[in-house]
Scaffold this active site. Structure first.
Site, PDB file in Angstrom:
ATOM      1  N   ASP A   1       0.845  -1.206   0.000  1.00 39.75           N
ATOM      2  CA  ASP A   1       0.000   0.000   0.000  1.00 39.75           C
ATOM      3  C   ASP A   1       0.868   1.240   0.000  1.00 39.75           C
ATOM      4  OD1 ASP A   1      -1.914  -1.837   0.780  1.00 39.75           O
ATOM      5  OD2 ASP A   1      -1.947  -1.133   2.862  1.00 39.75           O
ATOM      6  N   LYS A   2       0.260   2.333  -0.382  1.00 35.92           N
ATOM      7  CA  LYS A   2       0.937   3.638  -0.353  1.00 35.92           C
ATOM      8  C   LYS A   2       1.545   3.896   1.034  1.00 35.92           C
ATOM      9  CE  LYS A   2      -0.144   8.376  -1.566  1.00 35.92           C
ATOM     10  NZ  LYS A   2      -1.148   9.303  -2.078  1.00 35.92           N
TER      11      LYS A   2
END
Ligand code: URA
Length: 244
Positions: A113-114
């Site tokens: 994920d970011k």
């Protein structure tokens, strides 16, 4: 003995992102390409594609990039997206710019994920990518997790049970291993790669993941000395560790 494949130099360099074939011819004319120390002028020449080419060829004074079949280990910083076409900053932005033009393209092996940092592999080897992410391989992924609230002591058993169901899914999660480090810190090893899996596992226990960092894939660890944003190329023996 297997025949060594040959390729036109302009075609090879163009597929590695060094420019169009005419730009490569121009670069050769101005002395920007050297092979075994000598200026290379005829880019229509064919050369054998051997693994020692990056040691023998220089482009504008620098060693040739790795040939197709490369595997990169990146310490992914927070804030970057594992996508080729997101609006924000991408993991590909911190690698050499010409790599975005390589064919075959370089892609992340799975995603983080970011807001997750840590060990991320990238490759242009599609077969390897599929081997690592294949559900049949059960590649272990180990995360260091920081939680918003203290663990209640039941999580290890829930995660190991093979019965935990994530919100909106119909198949329970495969057993996962939780090592408690402190009241709000743990190390979690999973073998699947479902969407936002670690965050959703702790959400299923009523907790919230504040920070998430991937430390290992199989037996391959992120080197302690590698700062966020740093990357290195992996050797075959290091890649093999992923499957241990
Ligand atoms: N689980 C998550 O929730 N996020 C990741 O990036 C990886 C695993």
């Amino acid at each position: 003995m297997a025949k060594v494949q040959t390729v036109r130099i302009d075609r090879l360099l163009s597929s590695m992102g060094y420019g169009s074939r005419s730009e490569i011819a121009q670069m050769a004319k101005s002395g920007g390409i050297r092979l075994d120390g000598a200026k290379l002028l005829n880019v229509a020449e064919r050369i054998p594609v051997t693994t020692d080419l990056p040691d023998r060829m220089e482009i504008r004074g620098e060693a040739l990039d790795p040939l197709a079949g490369m595997v990169v280990l990146l310490n992914k910083p927070l804030g970057l997206t594992c996508s080729h076409k997101d609006d924000g900053a991408l993991v590909y932005d911190i690698l050499p710019g010409r790599w975005k033009l390589r064919k075959p393209a370089i892609s992340t092996i799975g995603r983080l994920d970011k807001n997750t940092s840590g060990l991320l592999l990238l490759t242009d080897d599609g077969a390897l990518l599929h081997r690592v992410i294949s559900p049949k391989r059960d590649v272990k992924k180990t995360y260091r997790v920081t939680l918003a609230r203290p663990l209640d002591g039941s999580e290890g058993e829930q995660f190991a049970s093979g019965l935990l169901m994530l919100n909106g899914e119909s198949k329970p999660l495969a057993p996962a291993d939780l090592q408690v480090i402190s009241e709000t810190d743990a190390r979690l090893t999973i073998t699947e790669g479902r969407y936002h899996q670690v965050r959703r596992m702790f959400a299923a226990t009523g907790n919230h993941v504040e920070a998430l960092h991937r430390e290992r894939l199989g037996d391959l660890s992120l080197p302690a000395a590698m700062a966020p944003g740093q990357w290195t190329l992996l050797r075959e023996d290091e890649i093999a560790l992923v499957f241990q």
